[in-house]
Design a protein around this motif. Structure first.
Motif, PDB file in Angstrom:
ATOM      1  N   ASN A 167       0.846  -1.196   0.000  1.00 37.11           N
ATOM      2  CA  ASN A 167       0.000   0.000   0.000  1.00 37.11           C
ATOM      3  C   ASN A 167       0.881   1.246   0.000  1.00 37.11           C
ATOM      4  OD1 ASN A 167      -1.836   2.042   0.481  1.00 37.11           O
ATOM      5  ND2 ASN A 167      -2.673   1.153   2.349  1.00 37.11           N
ATOM      6  N   HIS A 199      -4.359   5.347   3.404  1.00 35.81           N
ATOM      7  CA  HIS A 199      -3.732   4.145   3.942  1.00 35.81           C
ATOM      8  C   HIS A 199      -4.741   3.208   4.600  1.00 35.81           C
ATOM      9  CE1 HIS A 199       0.711   5.699   4.195  1.00 35.81           C
ATOM     10  NE2 HIS A 199       0.243   5.645   2.964  1.00 35.81           N
ATOM     11  N   SER A 223      -5.717  -0.531   3.194  1.00 35.67           N
ATOM     12  CA  SER A 223      -5.261  -1.626   4.052  1.00 35.67           C
ATOM     13  C   SER A 223      -6.432  -2.456   4.550  1.00 35.67           C
ATOM     14  CB  SER A 223      -4.460  -1.071   5.234  1.00 35.67           C
ATOM     15  OG  SER A 223      -3.259  -0.463   4.798  1.00 35.67           O
ATOM     16  N   VAL A 226      -0.888  -7.143   4.338  1.00 38.14           N
ATOM     17  CA  VAL A 226      -0.647  -5.804   3.801  1.00 38.14           C
ATOM     18  C   VAL A 226       0.661  -5.259   4.352  1.00 38.14           C
ATOM     19  CG1 VAL A 226      -1.979  -4.656   5.628  1.00 38.14           C
ATOM     20  CG2 VAL A 226      -1.656  -3.507   3.434  1.00 38.14           C
ATOM     21  N   TYR A 227       1.401  -4.594   3.488  1.00 42.71           N
ATOM     22  CA  TYR A 227       2.577  -3.830   3.900  1.00 42.71           C
ATOM     23  C   TYR A 227       2.340  -2.405   3.431  1.00 42.71           C
ATOM     24  CZ  TYR A 227       7.396  -2.480   4.846  1.00 42.71           C
ATOM     25  OH  TYR A 227       8.505  -1.866   5.360  1.00 42.71           O
ATOM     26  N   VAL A 228       2.351  -1.459   4.376  1.00 41.32           N
ATOM     27  CA  VAL A 228       1.931  -0.095   4.070  1.00 41.32           C
ATOM     28  C   VAL A 228       3.075   0.885   4.267  1.00 41.32           C
ATOM     29  CG1 VAL A 228       0.999   0.190   6.403  1.00 41.32           C
ATOM     30  CG2 VAL A 228       0.185   1.674   4.583  1.00 41.32           C
ATOM     31  N   GLU A 229       3.152   1.841   3.380  1.00 38.68           N
ATOM     32  CA  GLU A 229       4.112   2.936   3.544  1.00 38.68           C
ATOM     33  C   GLU A 229       3.730   3.712   4.806  1.00 38.68           C
ATOM     34  OE1 GLU A 229       7.077   5.786   3.067  1.00 38.68           O
ATOM     35  OE2 GLU A 229       6.903   3.687   2.476  1.00 38.68           O
ATOM     36  N   CYS A 284       4.807  -2.477   8.017  1.00 42.25           N
ATOM     37  CA  CYS A 284       4.733  -1.041   7.772  1.00 42.25           C
ATOM     38  C   CYS A 284       6.135  -0.437   7.747  1.00 42.25           C
ATOM     39  CB  CYS A 284       3.892  -0.364   8.858  1.00 42.25           C
ATOM     40  SG  CYS A 284       3.591   1.400   8.591  1.00 42.25           S
TER      41      CYS A 284
END
Length: 370
Positions: free
Chosen positions: A71, A78, A82, A92-95, A121
């Motif tokens: 993401n 976000h 997510s 999920v891997y989020v900025e 994250c």
């Protein structure tokens, strides 16, 4: 050897290039799909990645081949992206940051736990040799018991270089939510979790001028505080001070310094993976550089997702959702403290992630079974 872990990327803005450069040719992951509100951008990016397909966000979130959603949307999106991925049964891997409100961040973690999927994250820069070498020095007793730390980030503002900087000055933006994740994540790796905070903030300009790109010269409103200072009380008793500012030009302060009973460490900028760690111990007459002794060597953005893919029941992801939620609560509590003028105790507790052994670039880029 299993099949590569298939990833779908949502959001193809400025930061996406760094992630794609790391992930597109890594043997443990495969970019299966990309999506962006700008369909032409999605098509152009997909054309550069063998096997990747451009598609809508909705289709990507539902795609059966996508196991993890990366993401990379703007912070305000976000949580929605997510949560959509989690509800579709995907990790999920989020900025950074995890979300722009603590309530949204907590919802992401709670829903992921219920769904049995993982959350990772950014920042993963703190897994590089800069922060990890400093951590190894602290854990190895080179400065004695750590007593305090300082973290400083001063810049004139991202409107100088970003062609569309509006979100940095809208609710959910500002120097703390934008840059604070790097510094607070590093402080957690170095000193452990935070139990309470006190903050103060200011906003002295009502607008900013875009300095580059097709909108150069355009004025944008400032809707958030642009300078925030605070004190973090760590659970181990150490105190950290932090300053994040879009109102200065430059500083001579080290990005992070950690002071112990027998020495001080100068820690490089946690916005980068590497950098020189310097030690001044009792009895020394000058600073001395430490050779890298821990961390992913020559790391690049996206290594946190690879670390997540490699994690197992014995070793959780190092850039995981629990740390990200604790960082988010620390930041939002600092902002709230500044507004209310009071000390705020945190409700989350995160364990220090496992340290990263010194890992040459050829090793972290190599295939390993997970």
């Amino acid at each position: 050897m299993g099949d590569p872990h298939r990833v779908g990327v949502v959001g193809l803005g400025v930061i996406s290039r760094a992630y794609l450069d790391t992930l597109a040719d890594h043997p443990e992951v495969s970019i299966a799909a990309v999506a962006d509100l700008d369909a032409s951008r999605s098509a152009a990016v997909a054309a550069t990645i063998p096997g990747a397909e451009a598609m809508s966000v909705e289709r990507l979130l539902a795609h059966p081949d996508v196991r993890t959603v990366l993401n990379l949307t703007i912070p305000a999106a976000h949580a929605d992206i997510s949560l959509g991925a989690i509800d579709a049964g995907k990790s999920v891997y989020v900025e950074k940051p995890l979300a722009v409100t603590f309530a949204d961040g907590r919802s992401i973690i709670e829903r992921a736990t219920s769904a049995g999927v993982r959350v990772g994250c950014a920042p993963d820069t703190v897994l590089g040799t800069g922060t990890q070498t400093a951590r190894a020095a602290i854990d190895g007793g080179l400065i004695g018991r750590p007593m305090s730390a300082s973290a400083v980030m001063v810049t004139p503002g991202h409107e100088r270089w970003h062609p569309h900087p509006d979100f940095y000055y809208a609710p959910g933006g500002g120097p703390m939510l934008d840059m604070g994740p790097y510094y607070i994540s590093a402080l957690i790796h170095l000193l452990g979790p935070v139990r309470a905070v006190i903050g103060a903030a200011s906003r002295l300009r009502a607008e900013r001028v875009i300095g580059s790109g097709p909108r150069a010269g355009q004025r944008i409103p400032v809707g958030v505080d642009t300078h925030l200072s605070g004190v973090l009380e760590h659970a181990n008793g150490a105190l950290s001070t932090i300053t994040t500012s879009f109102d200065g030009v430059r500083t001579t302060a080290a990005p992070i310094e950690v002071h112990g009973e027998t020495g001080t460490l100068a820690v490089p900028d946690p916005n980068y993976f590497d950098g020189e760690v310097r030690l001044f111990a009792l009895g020394d007459t000058e600073w001395r550089a430490l050779e890298p002794r821990a961390g992913y060597a020559k790391g690049s953005r996206g290594i946190g997702l690879i670390d997540l893919v490699r994690a197992d029941d014995q070793r959780p992801p190092r850039a995981d959702g629990d740390v990200a939620l604790h960082v988010l609560e620390t930041m939002t509590s600092l902002i709230r403290s500044a507004a209310e003028g009071q000390r705020i105790e945190l409700t989350t507790v995160a364990q220090r992630p496992a340290p990263v052994p010194l890992t040459p670039v050829e090793d972290w880029r190599a295939y390993q079974a997970w």
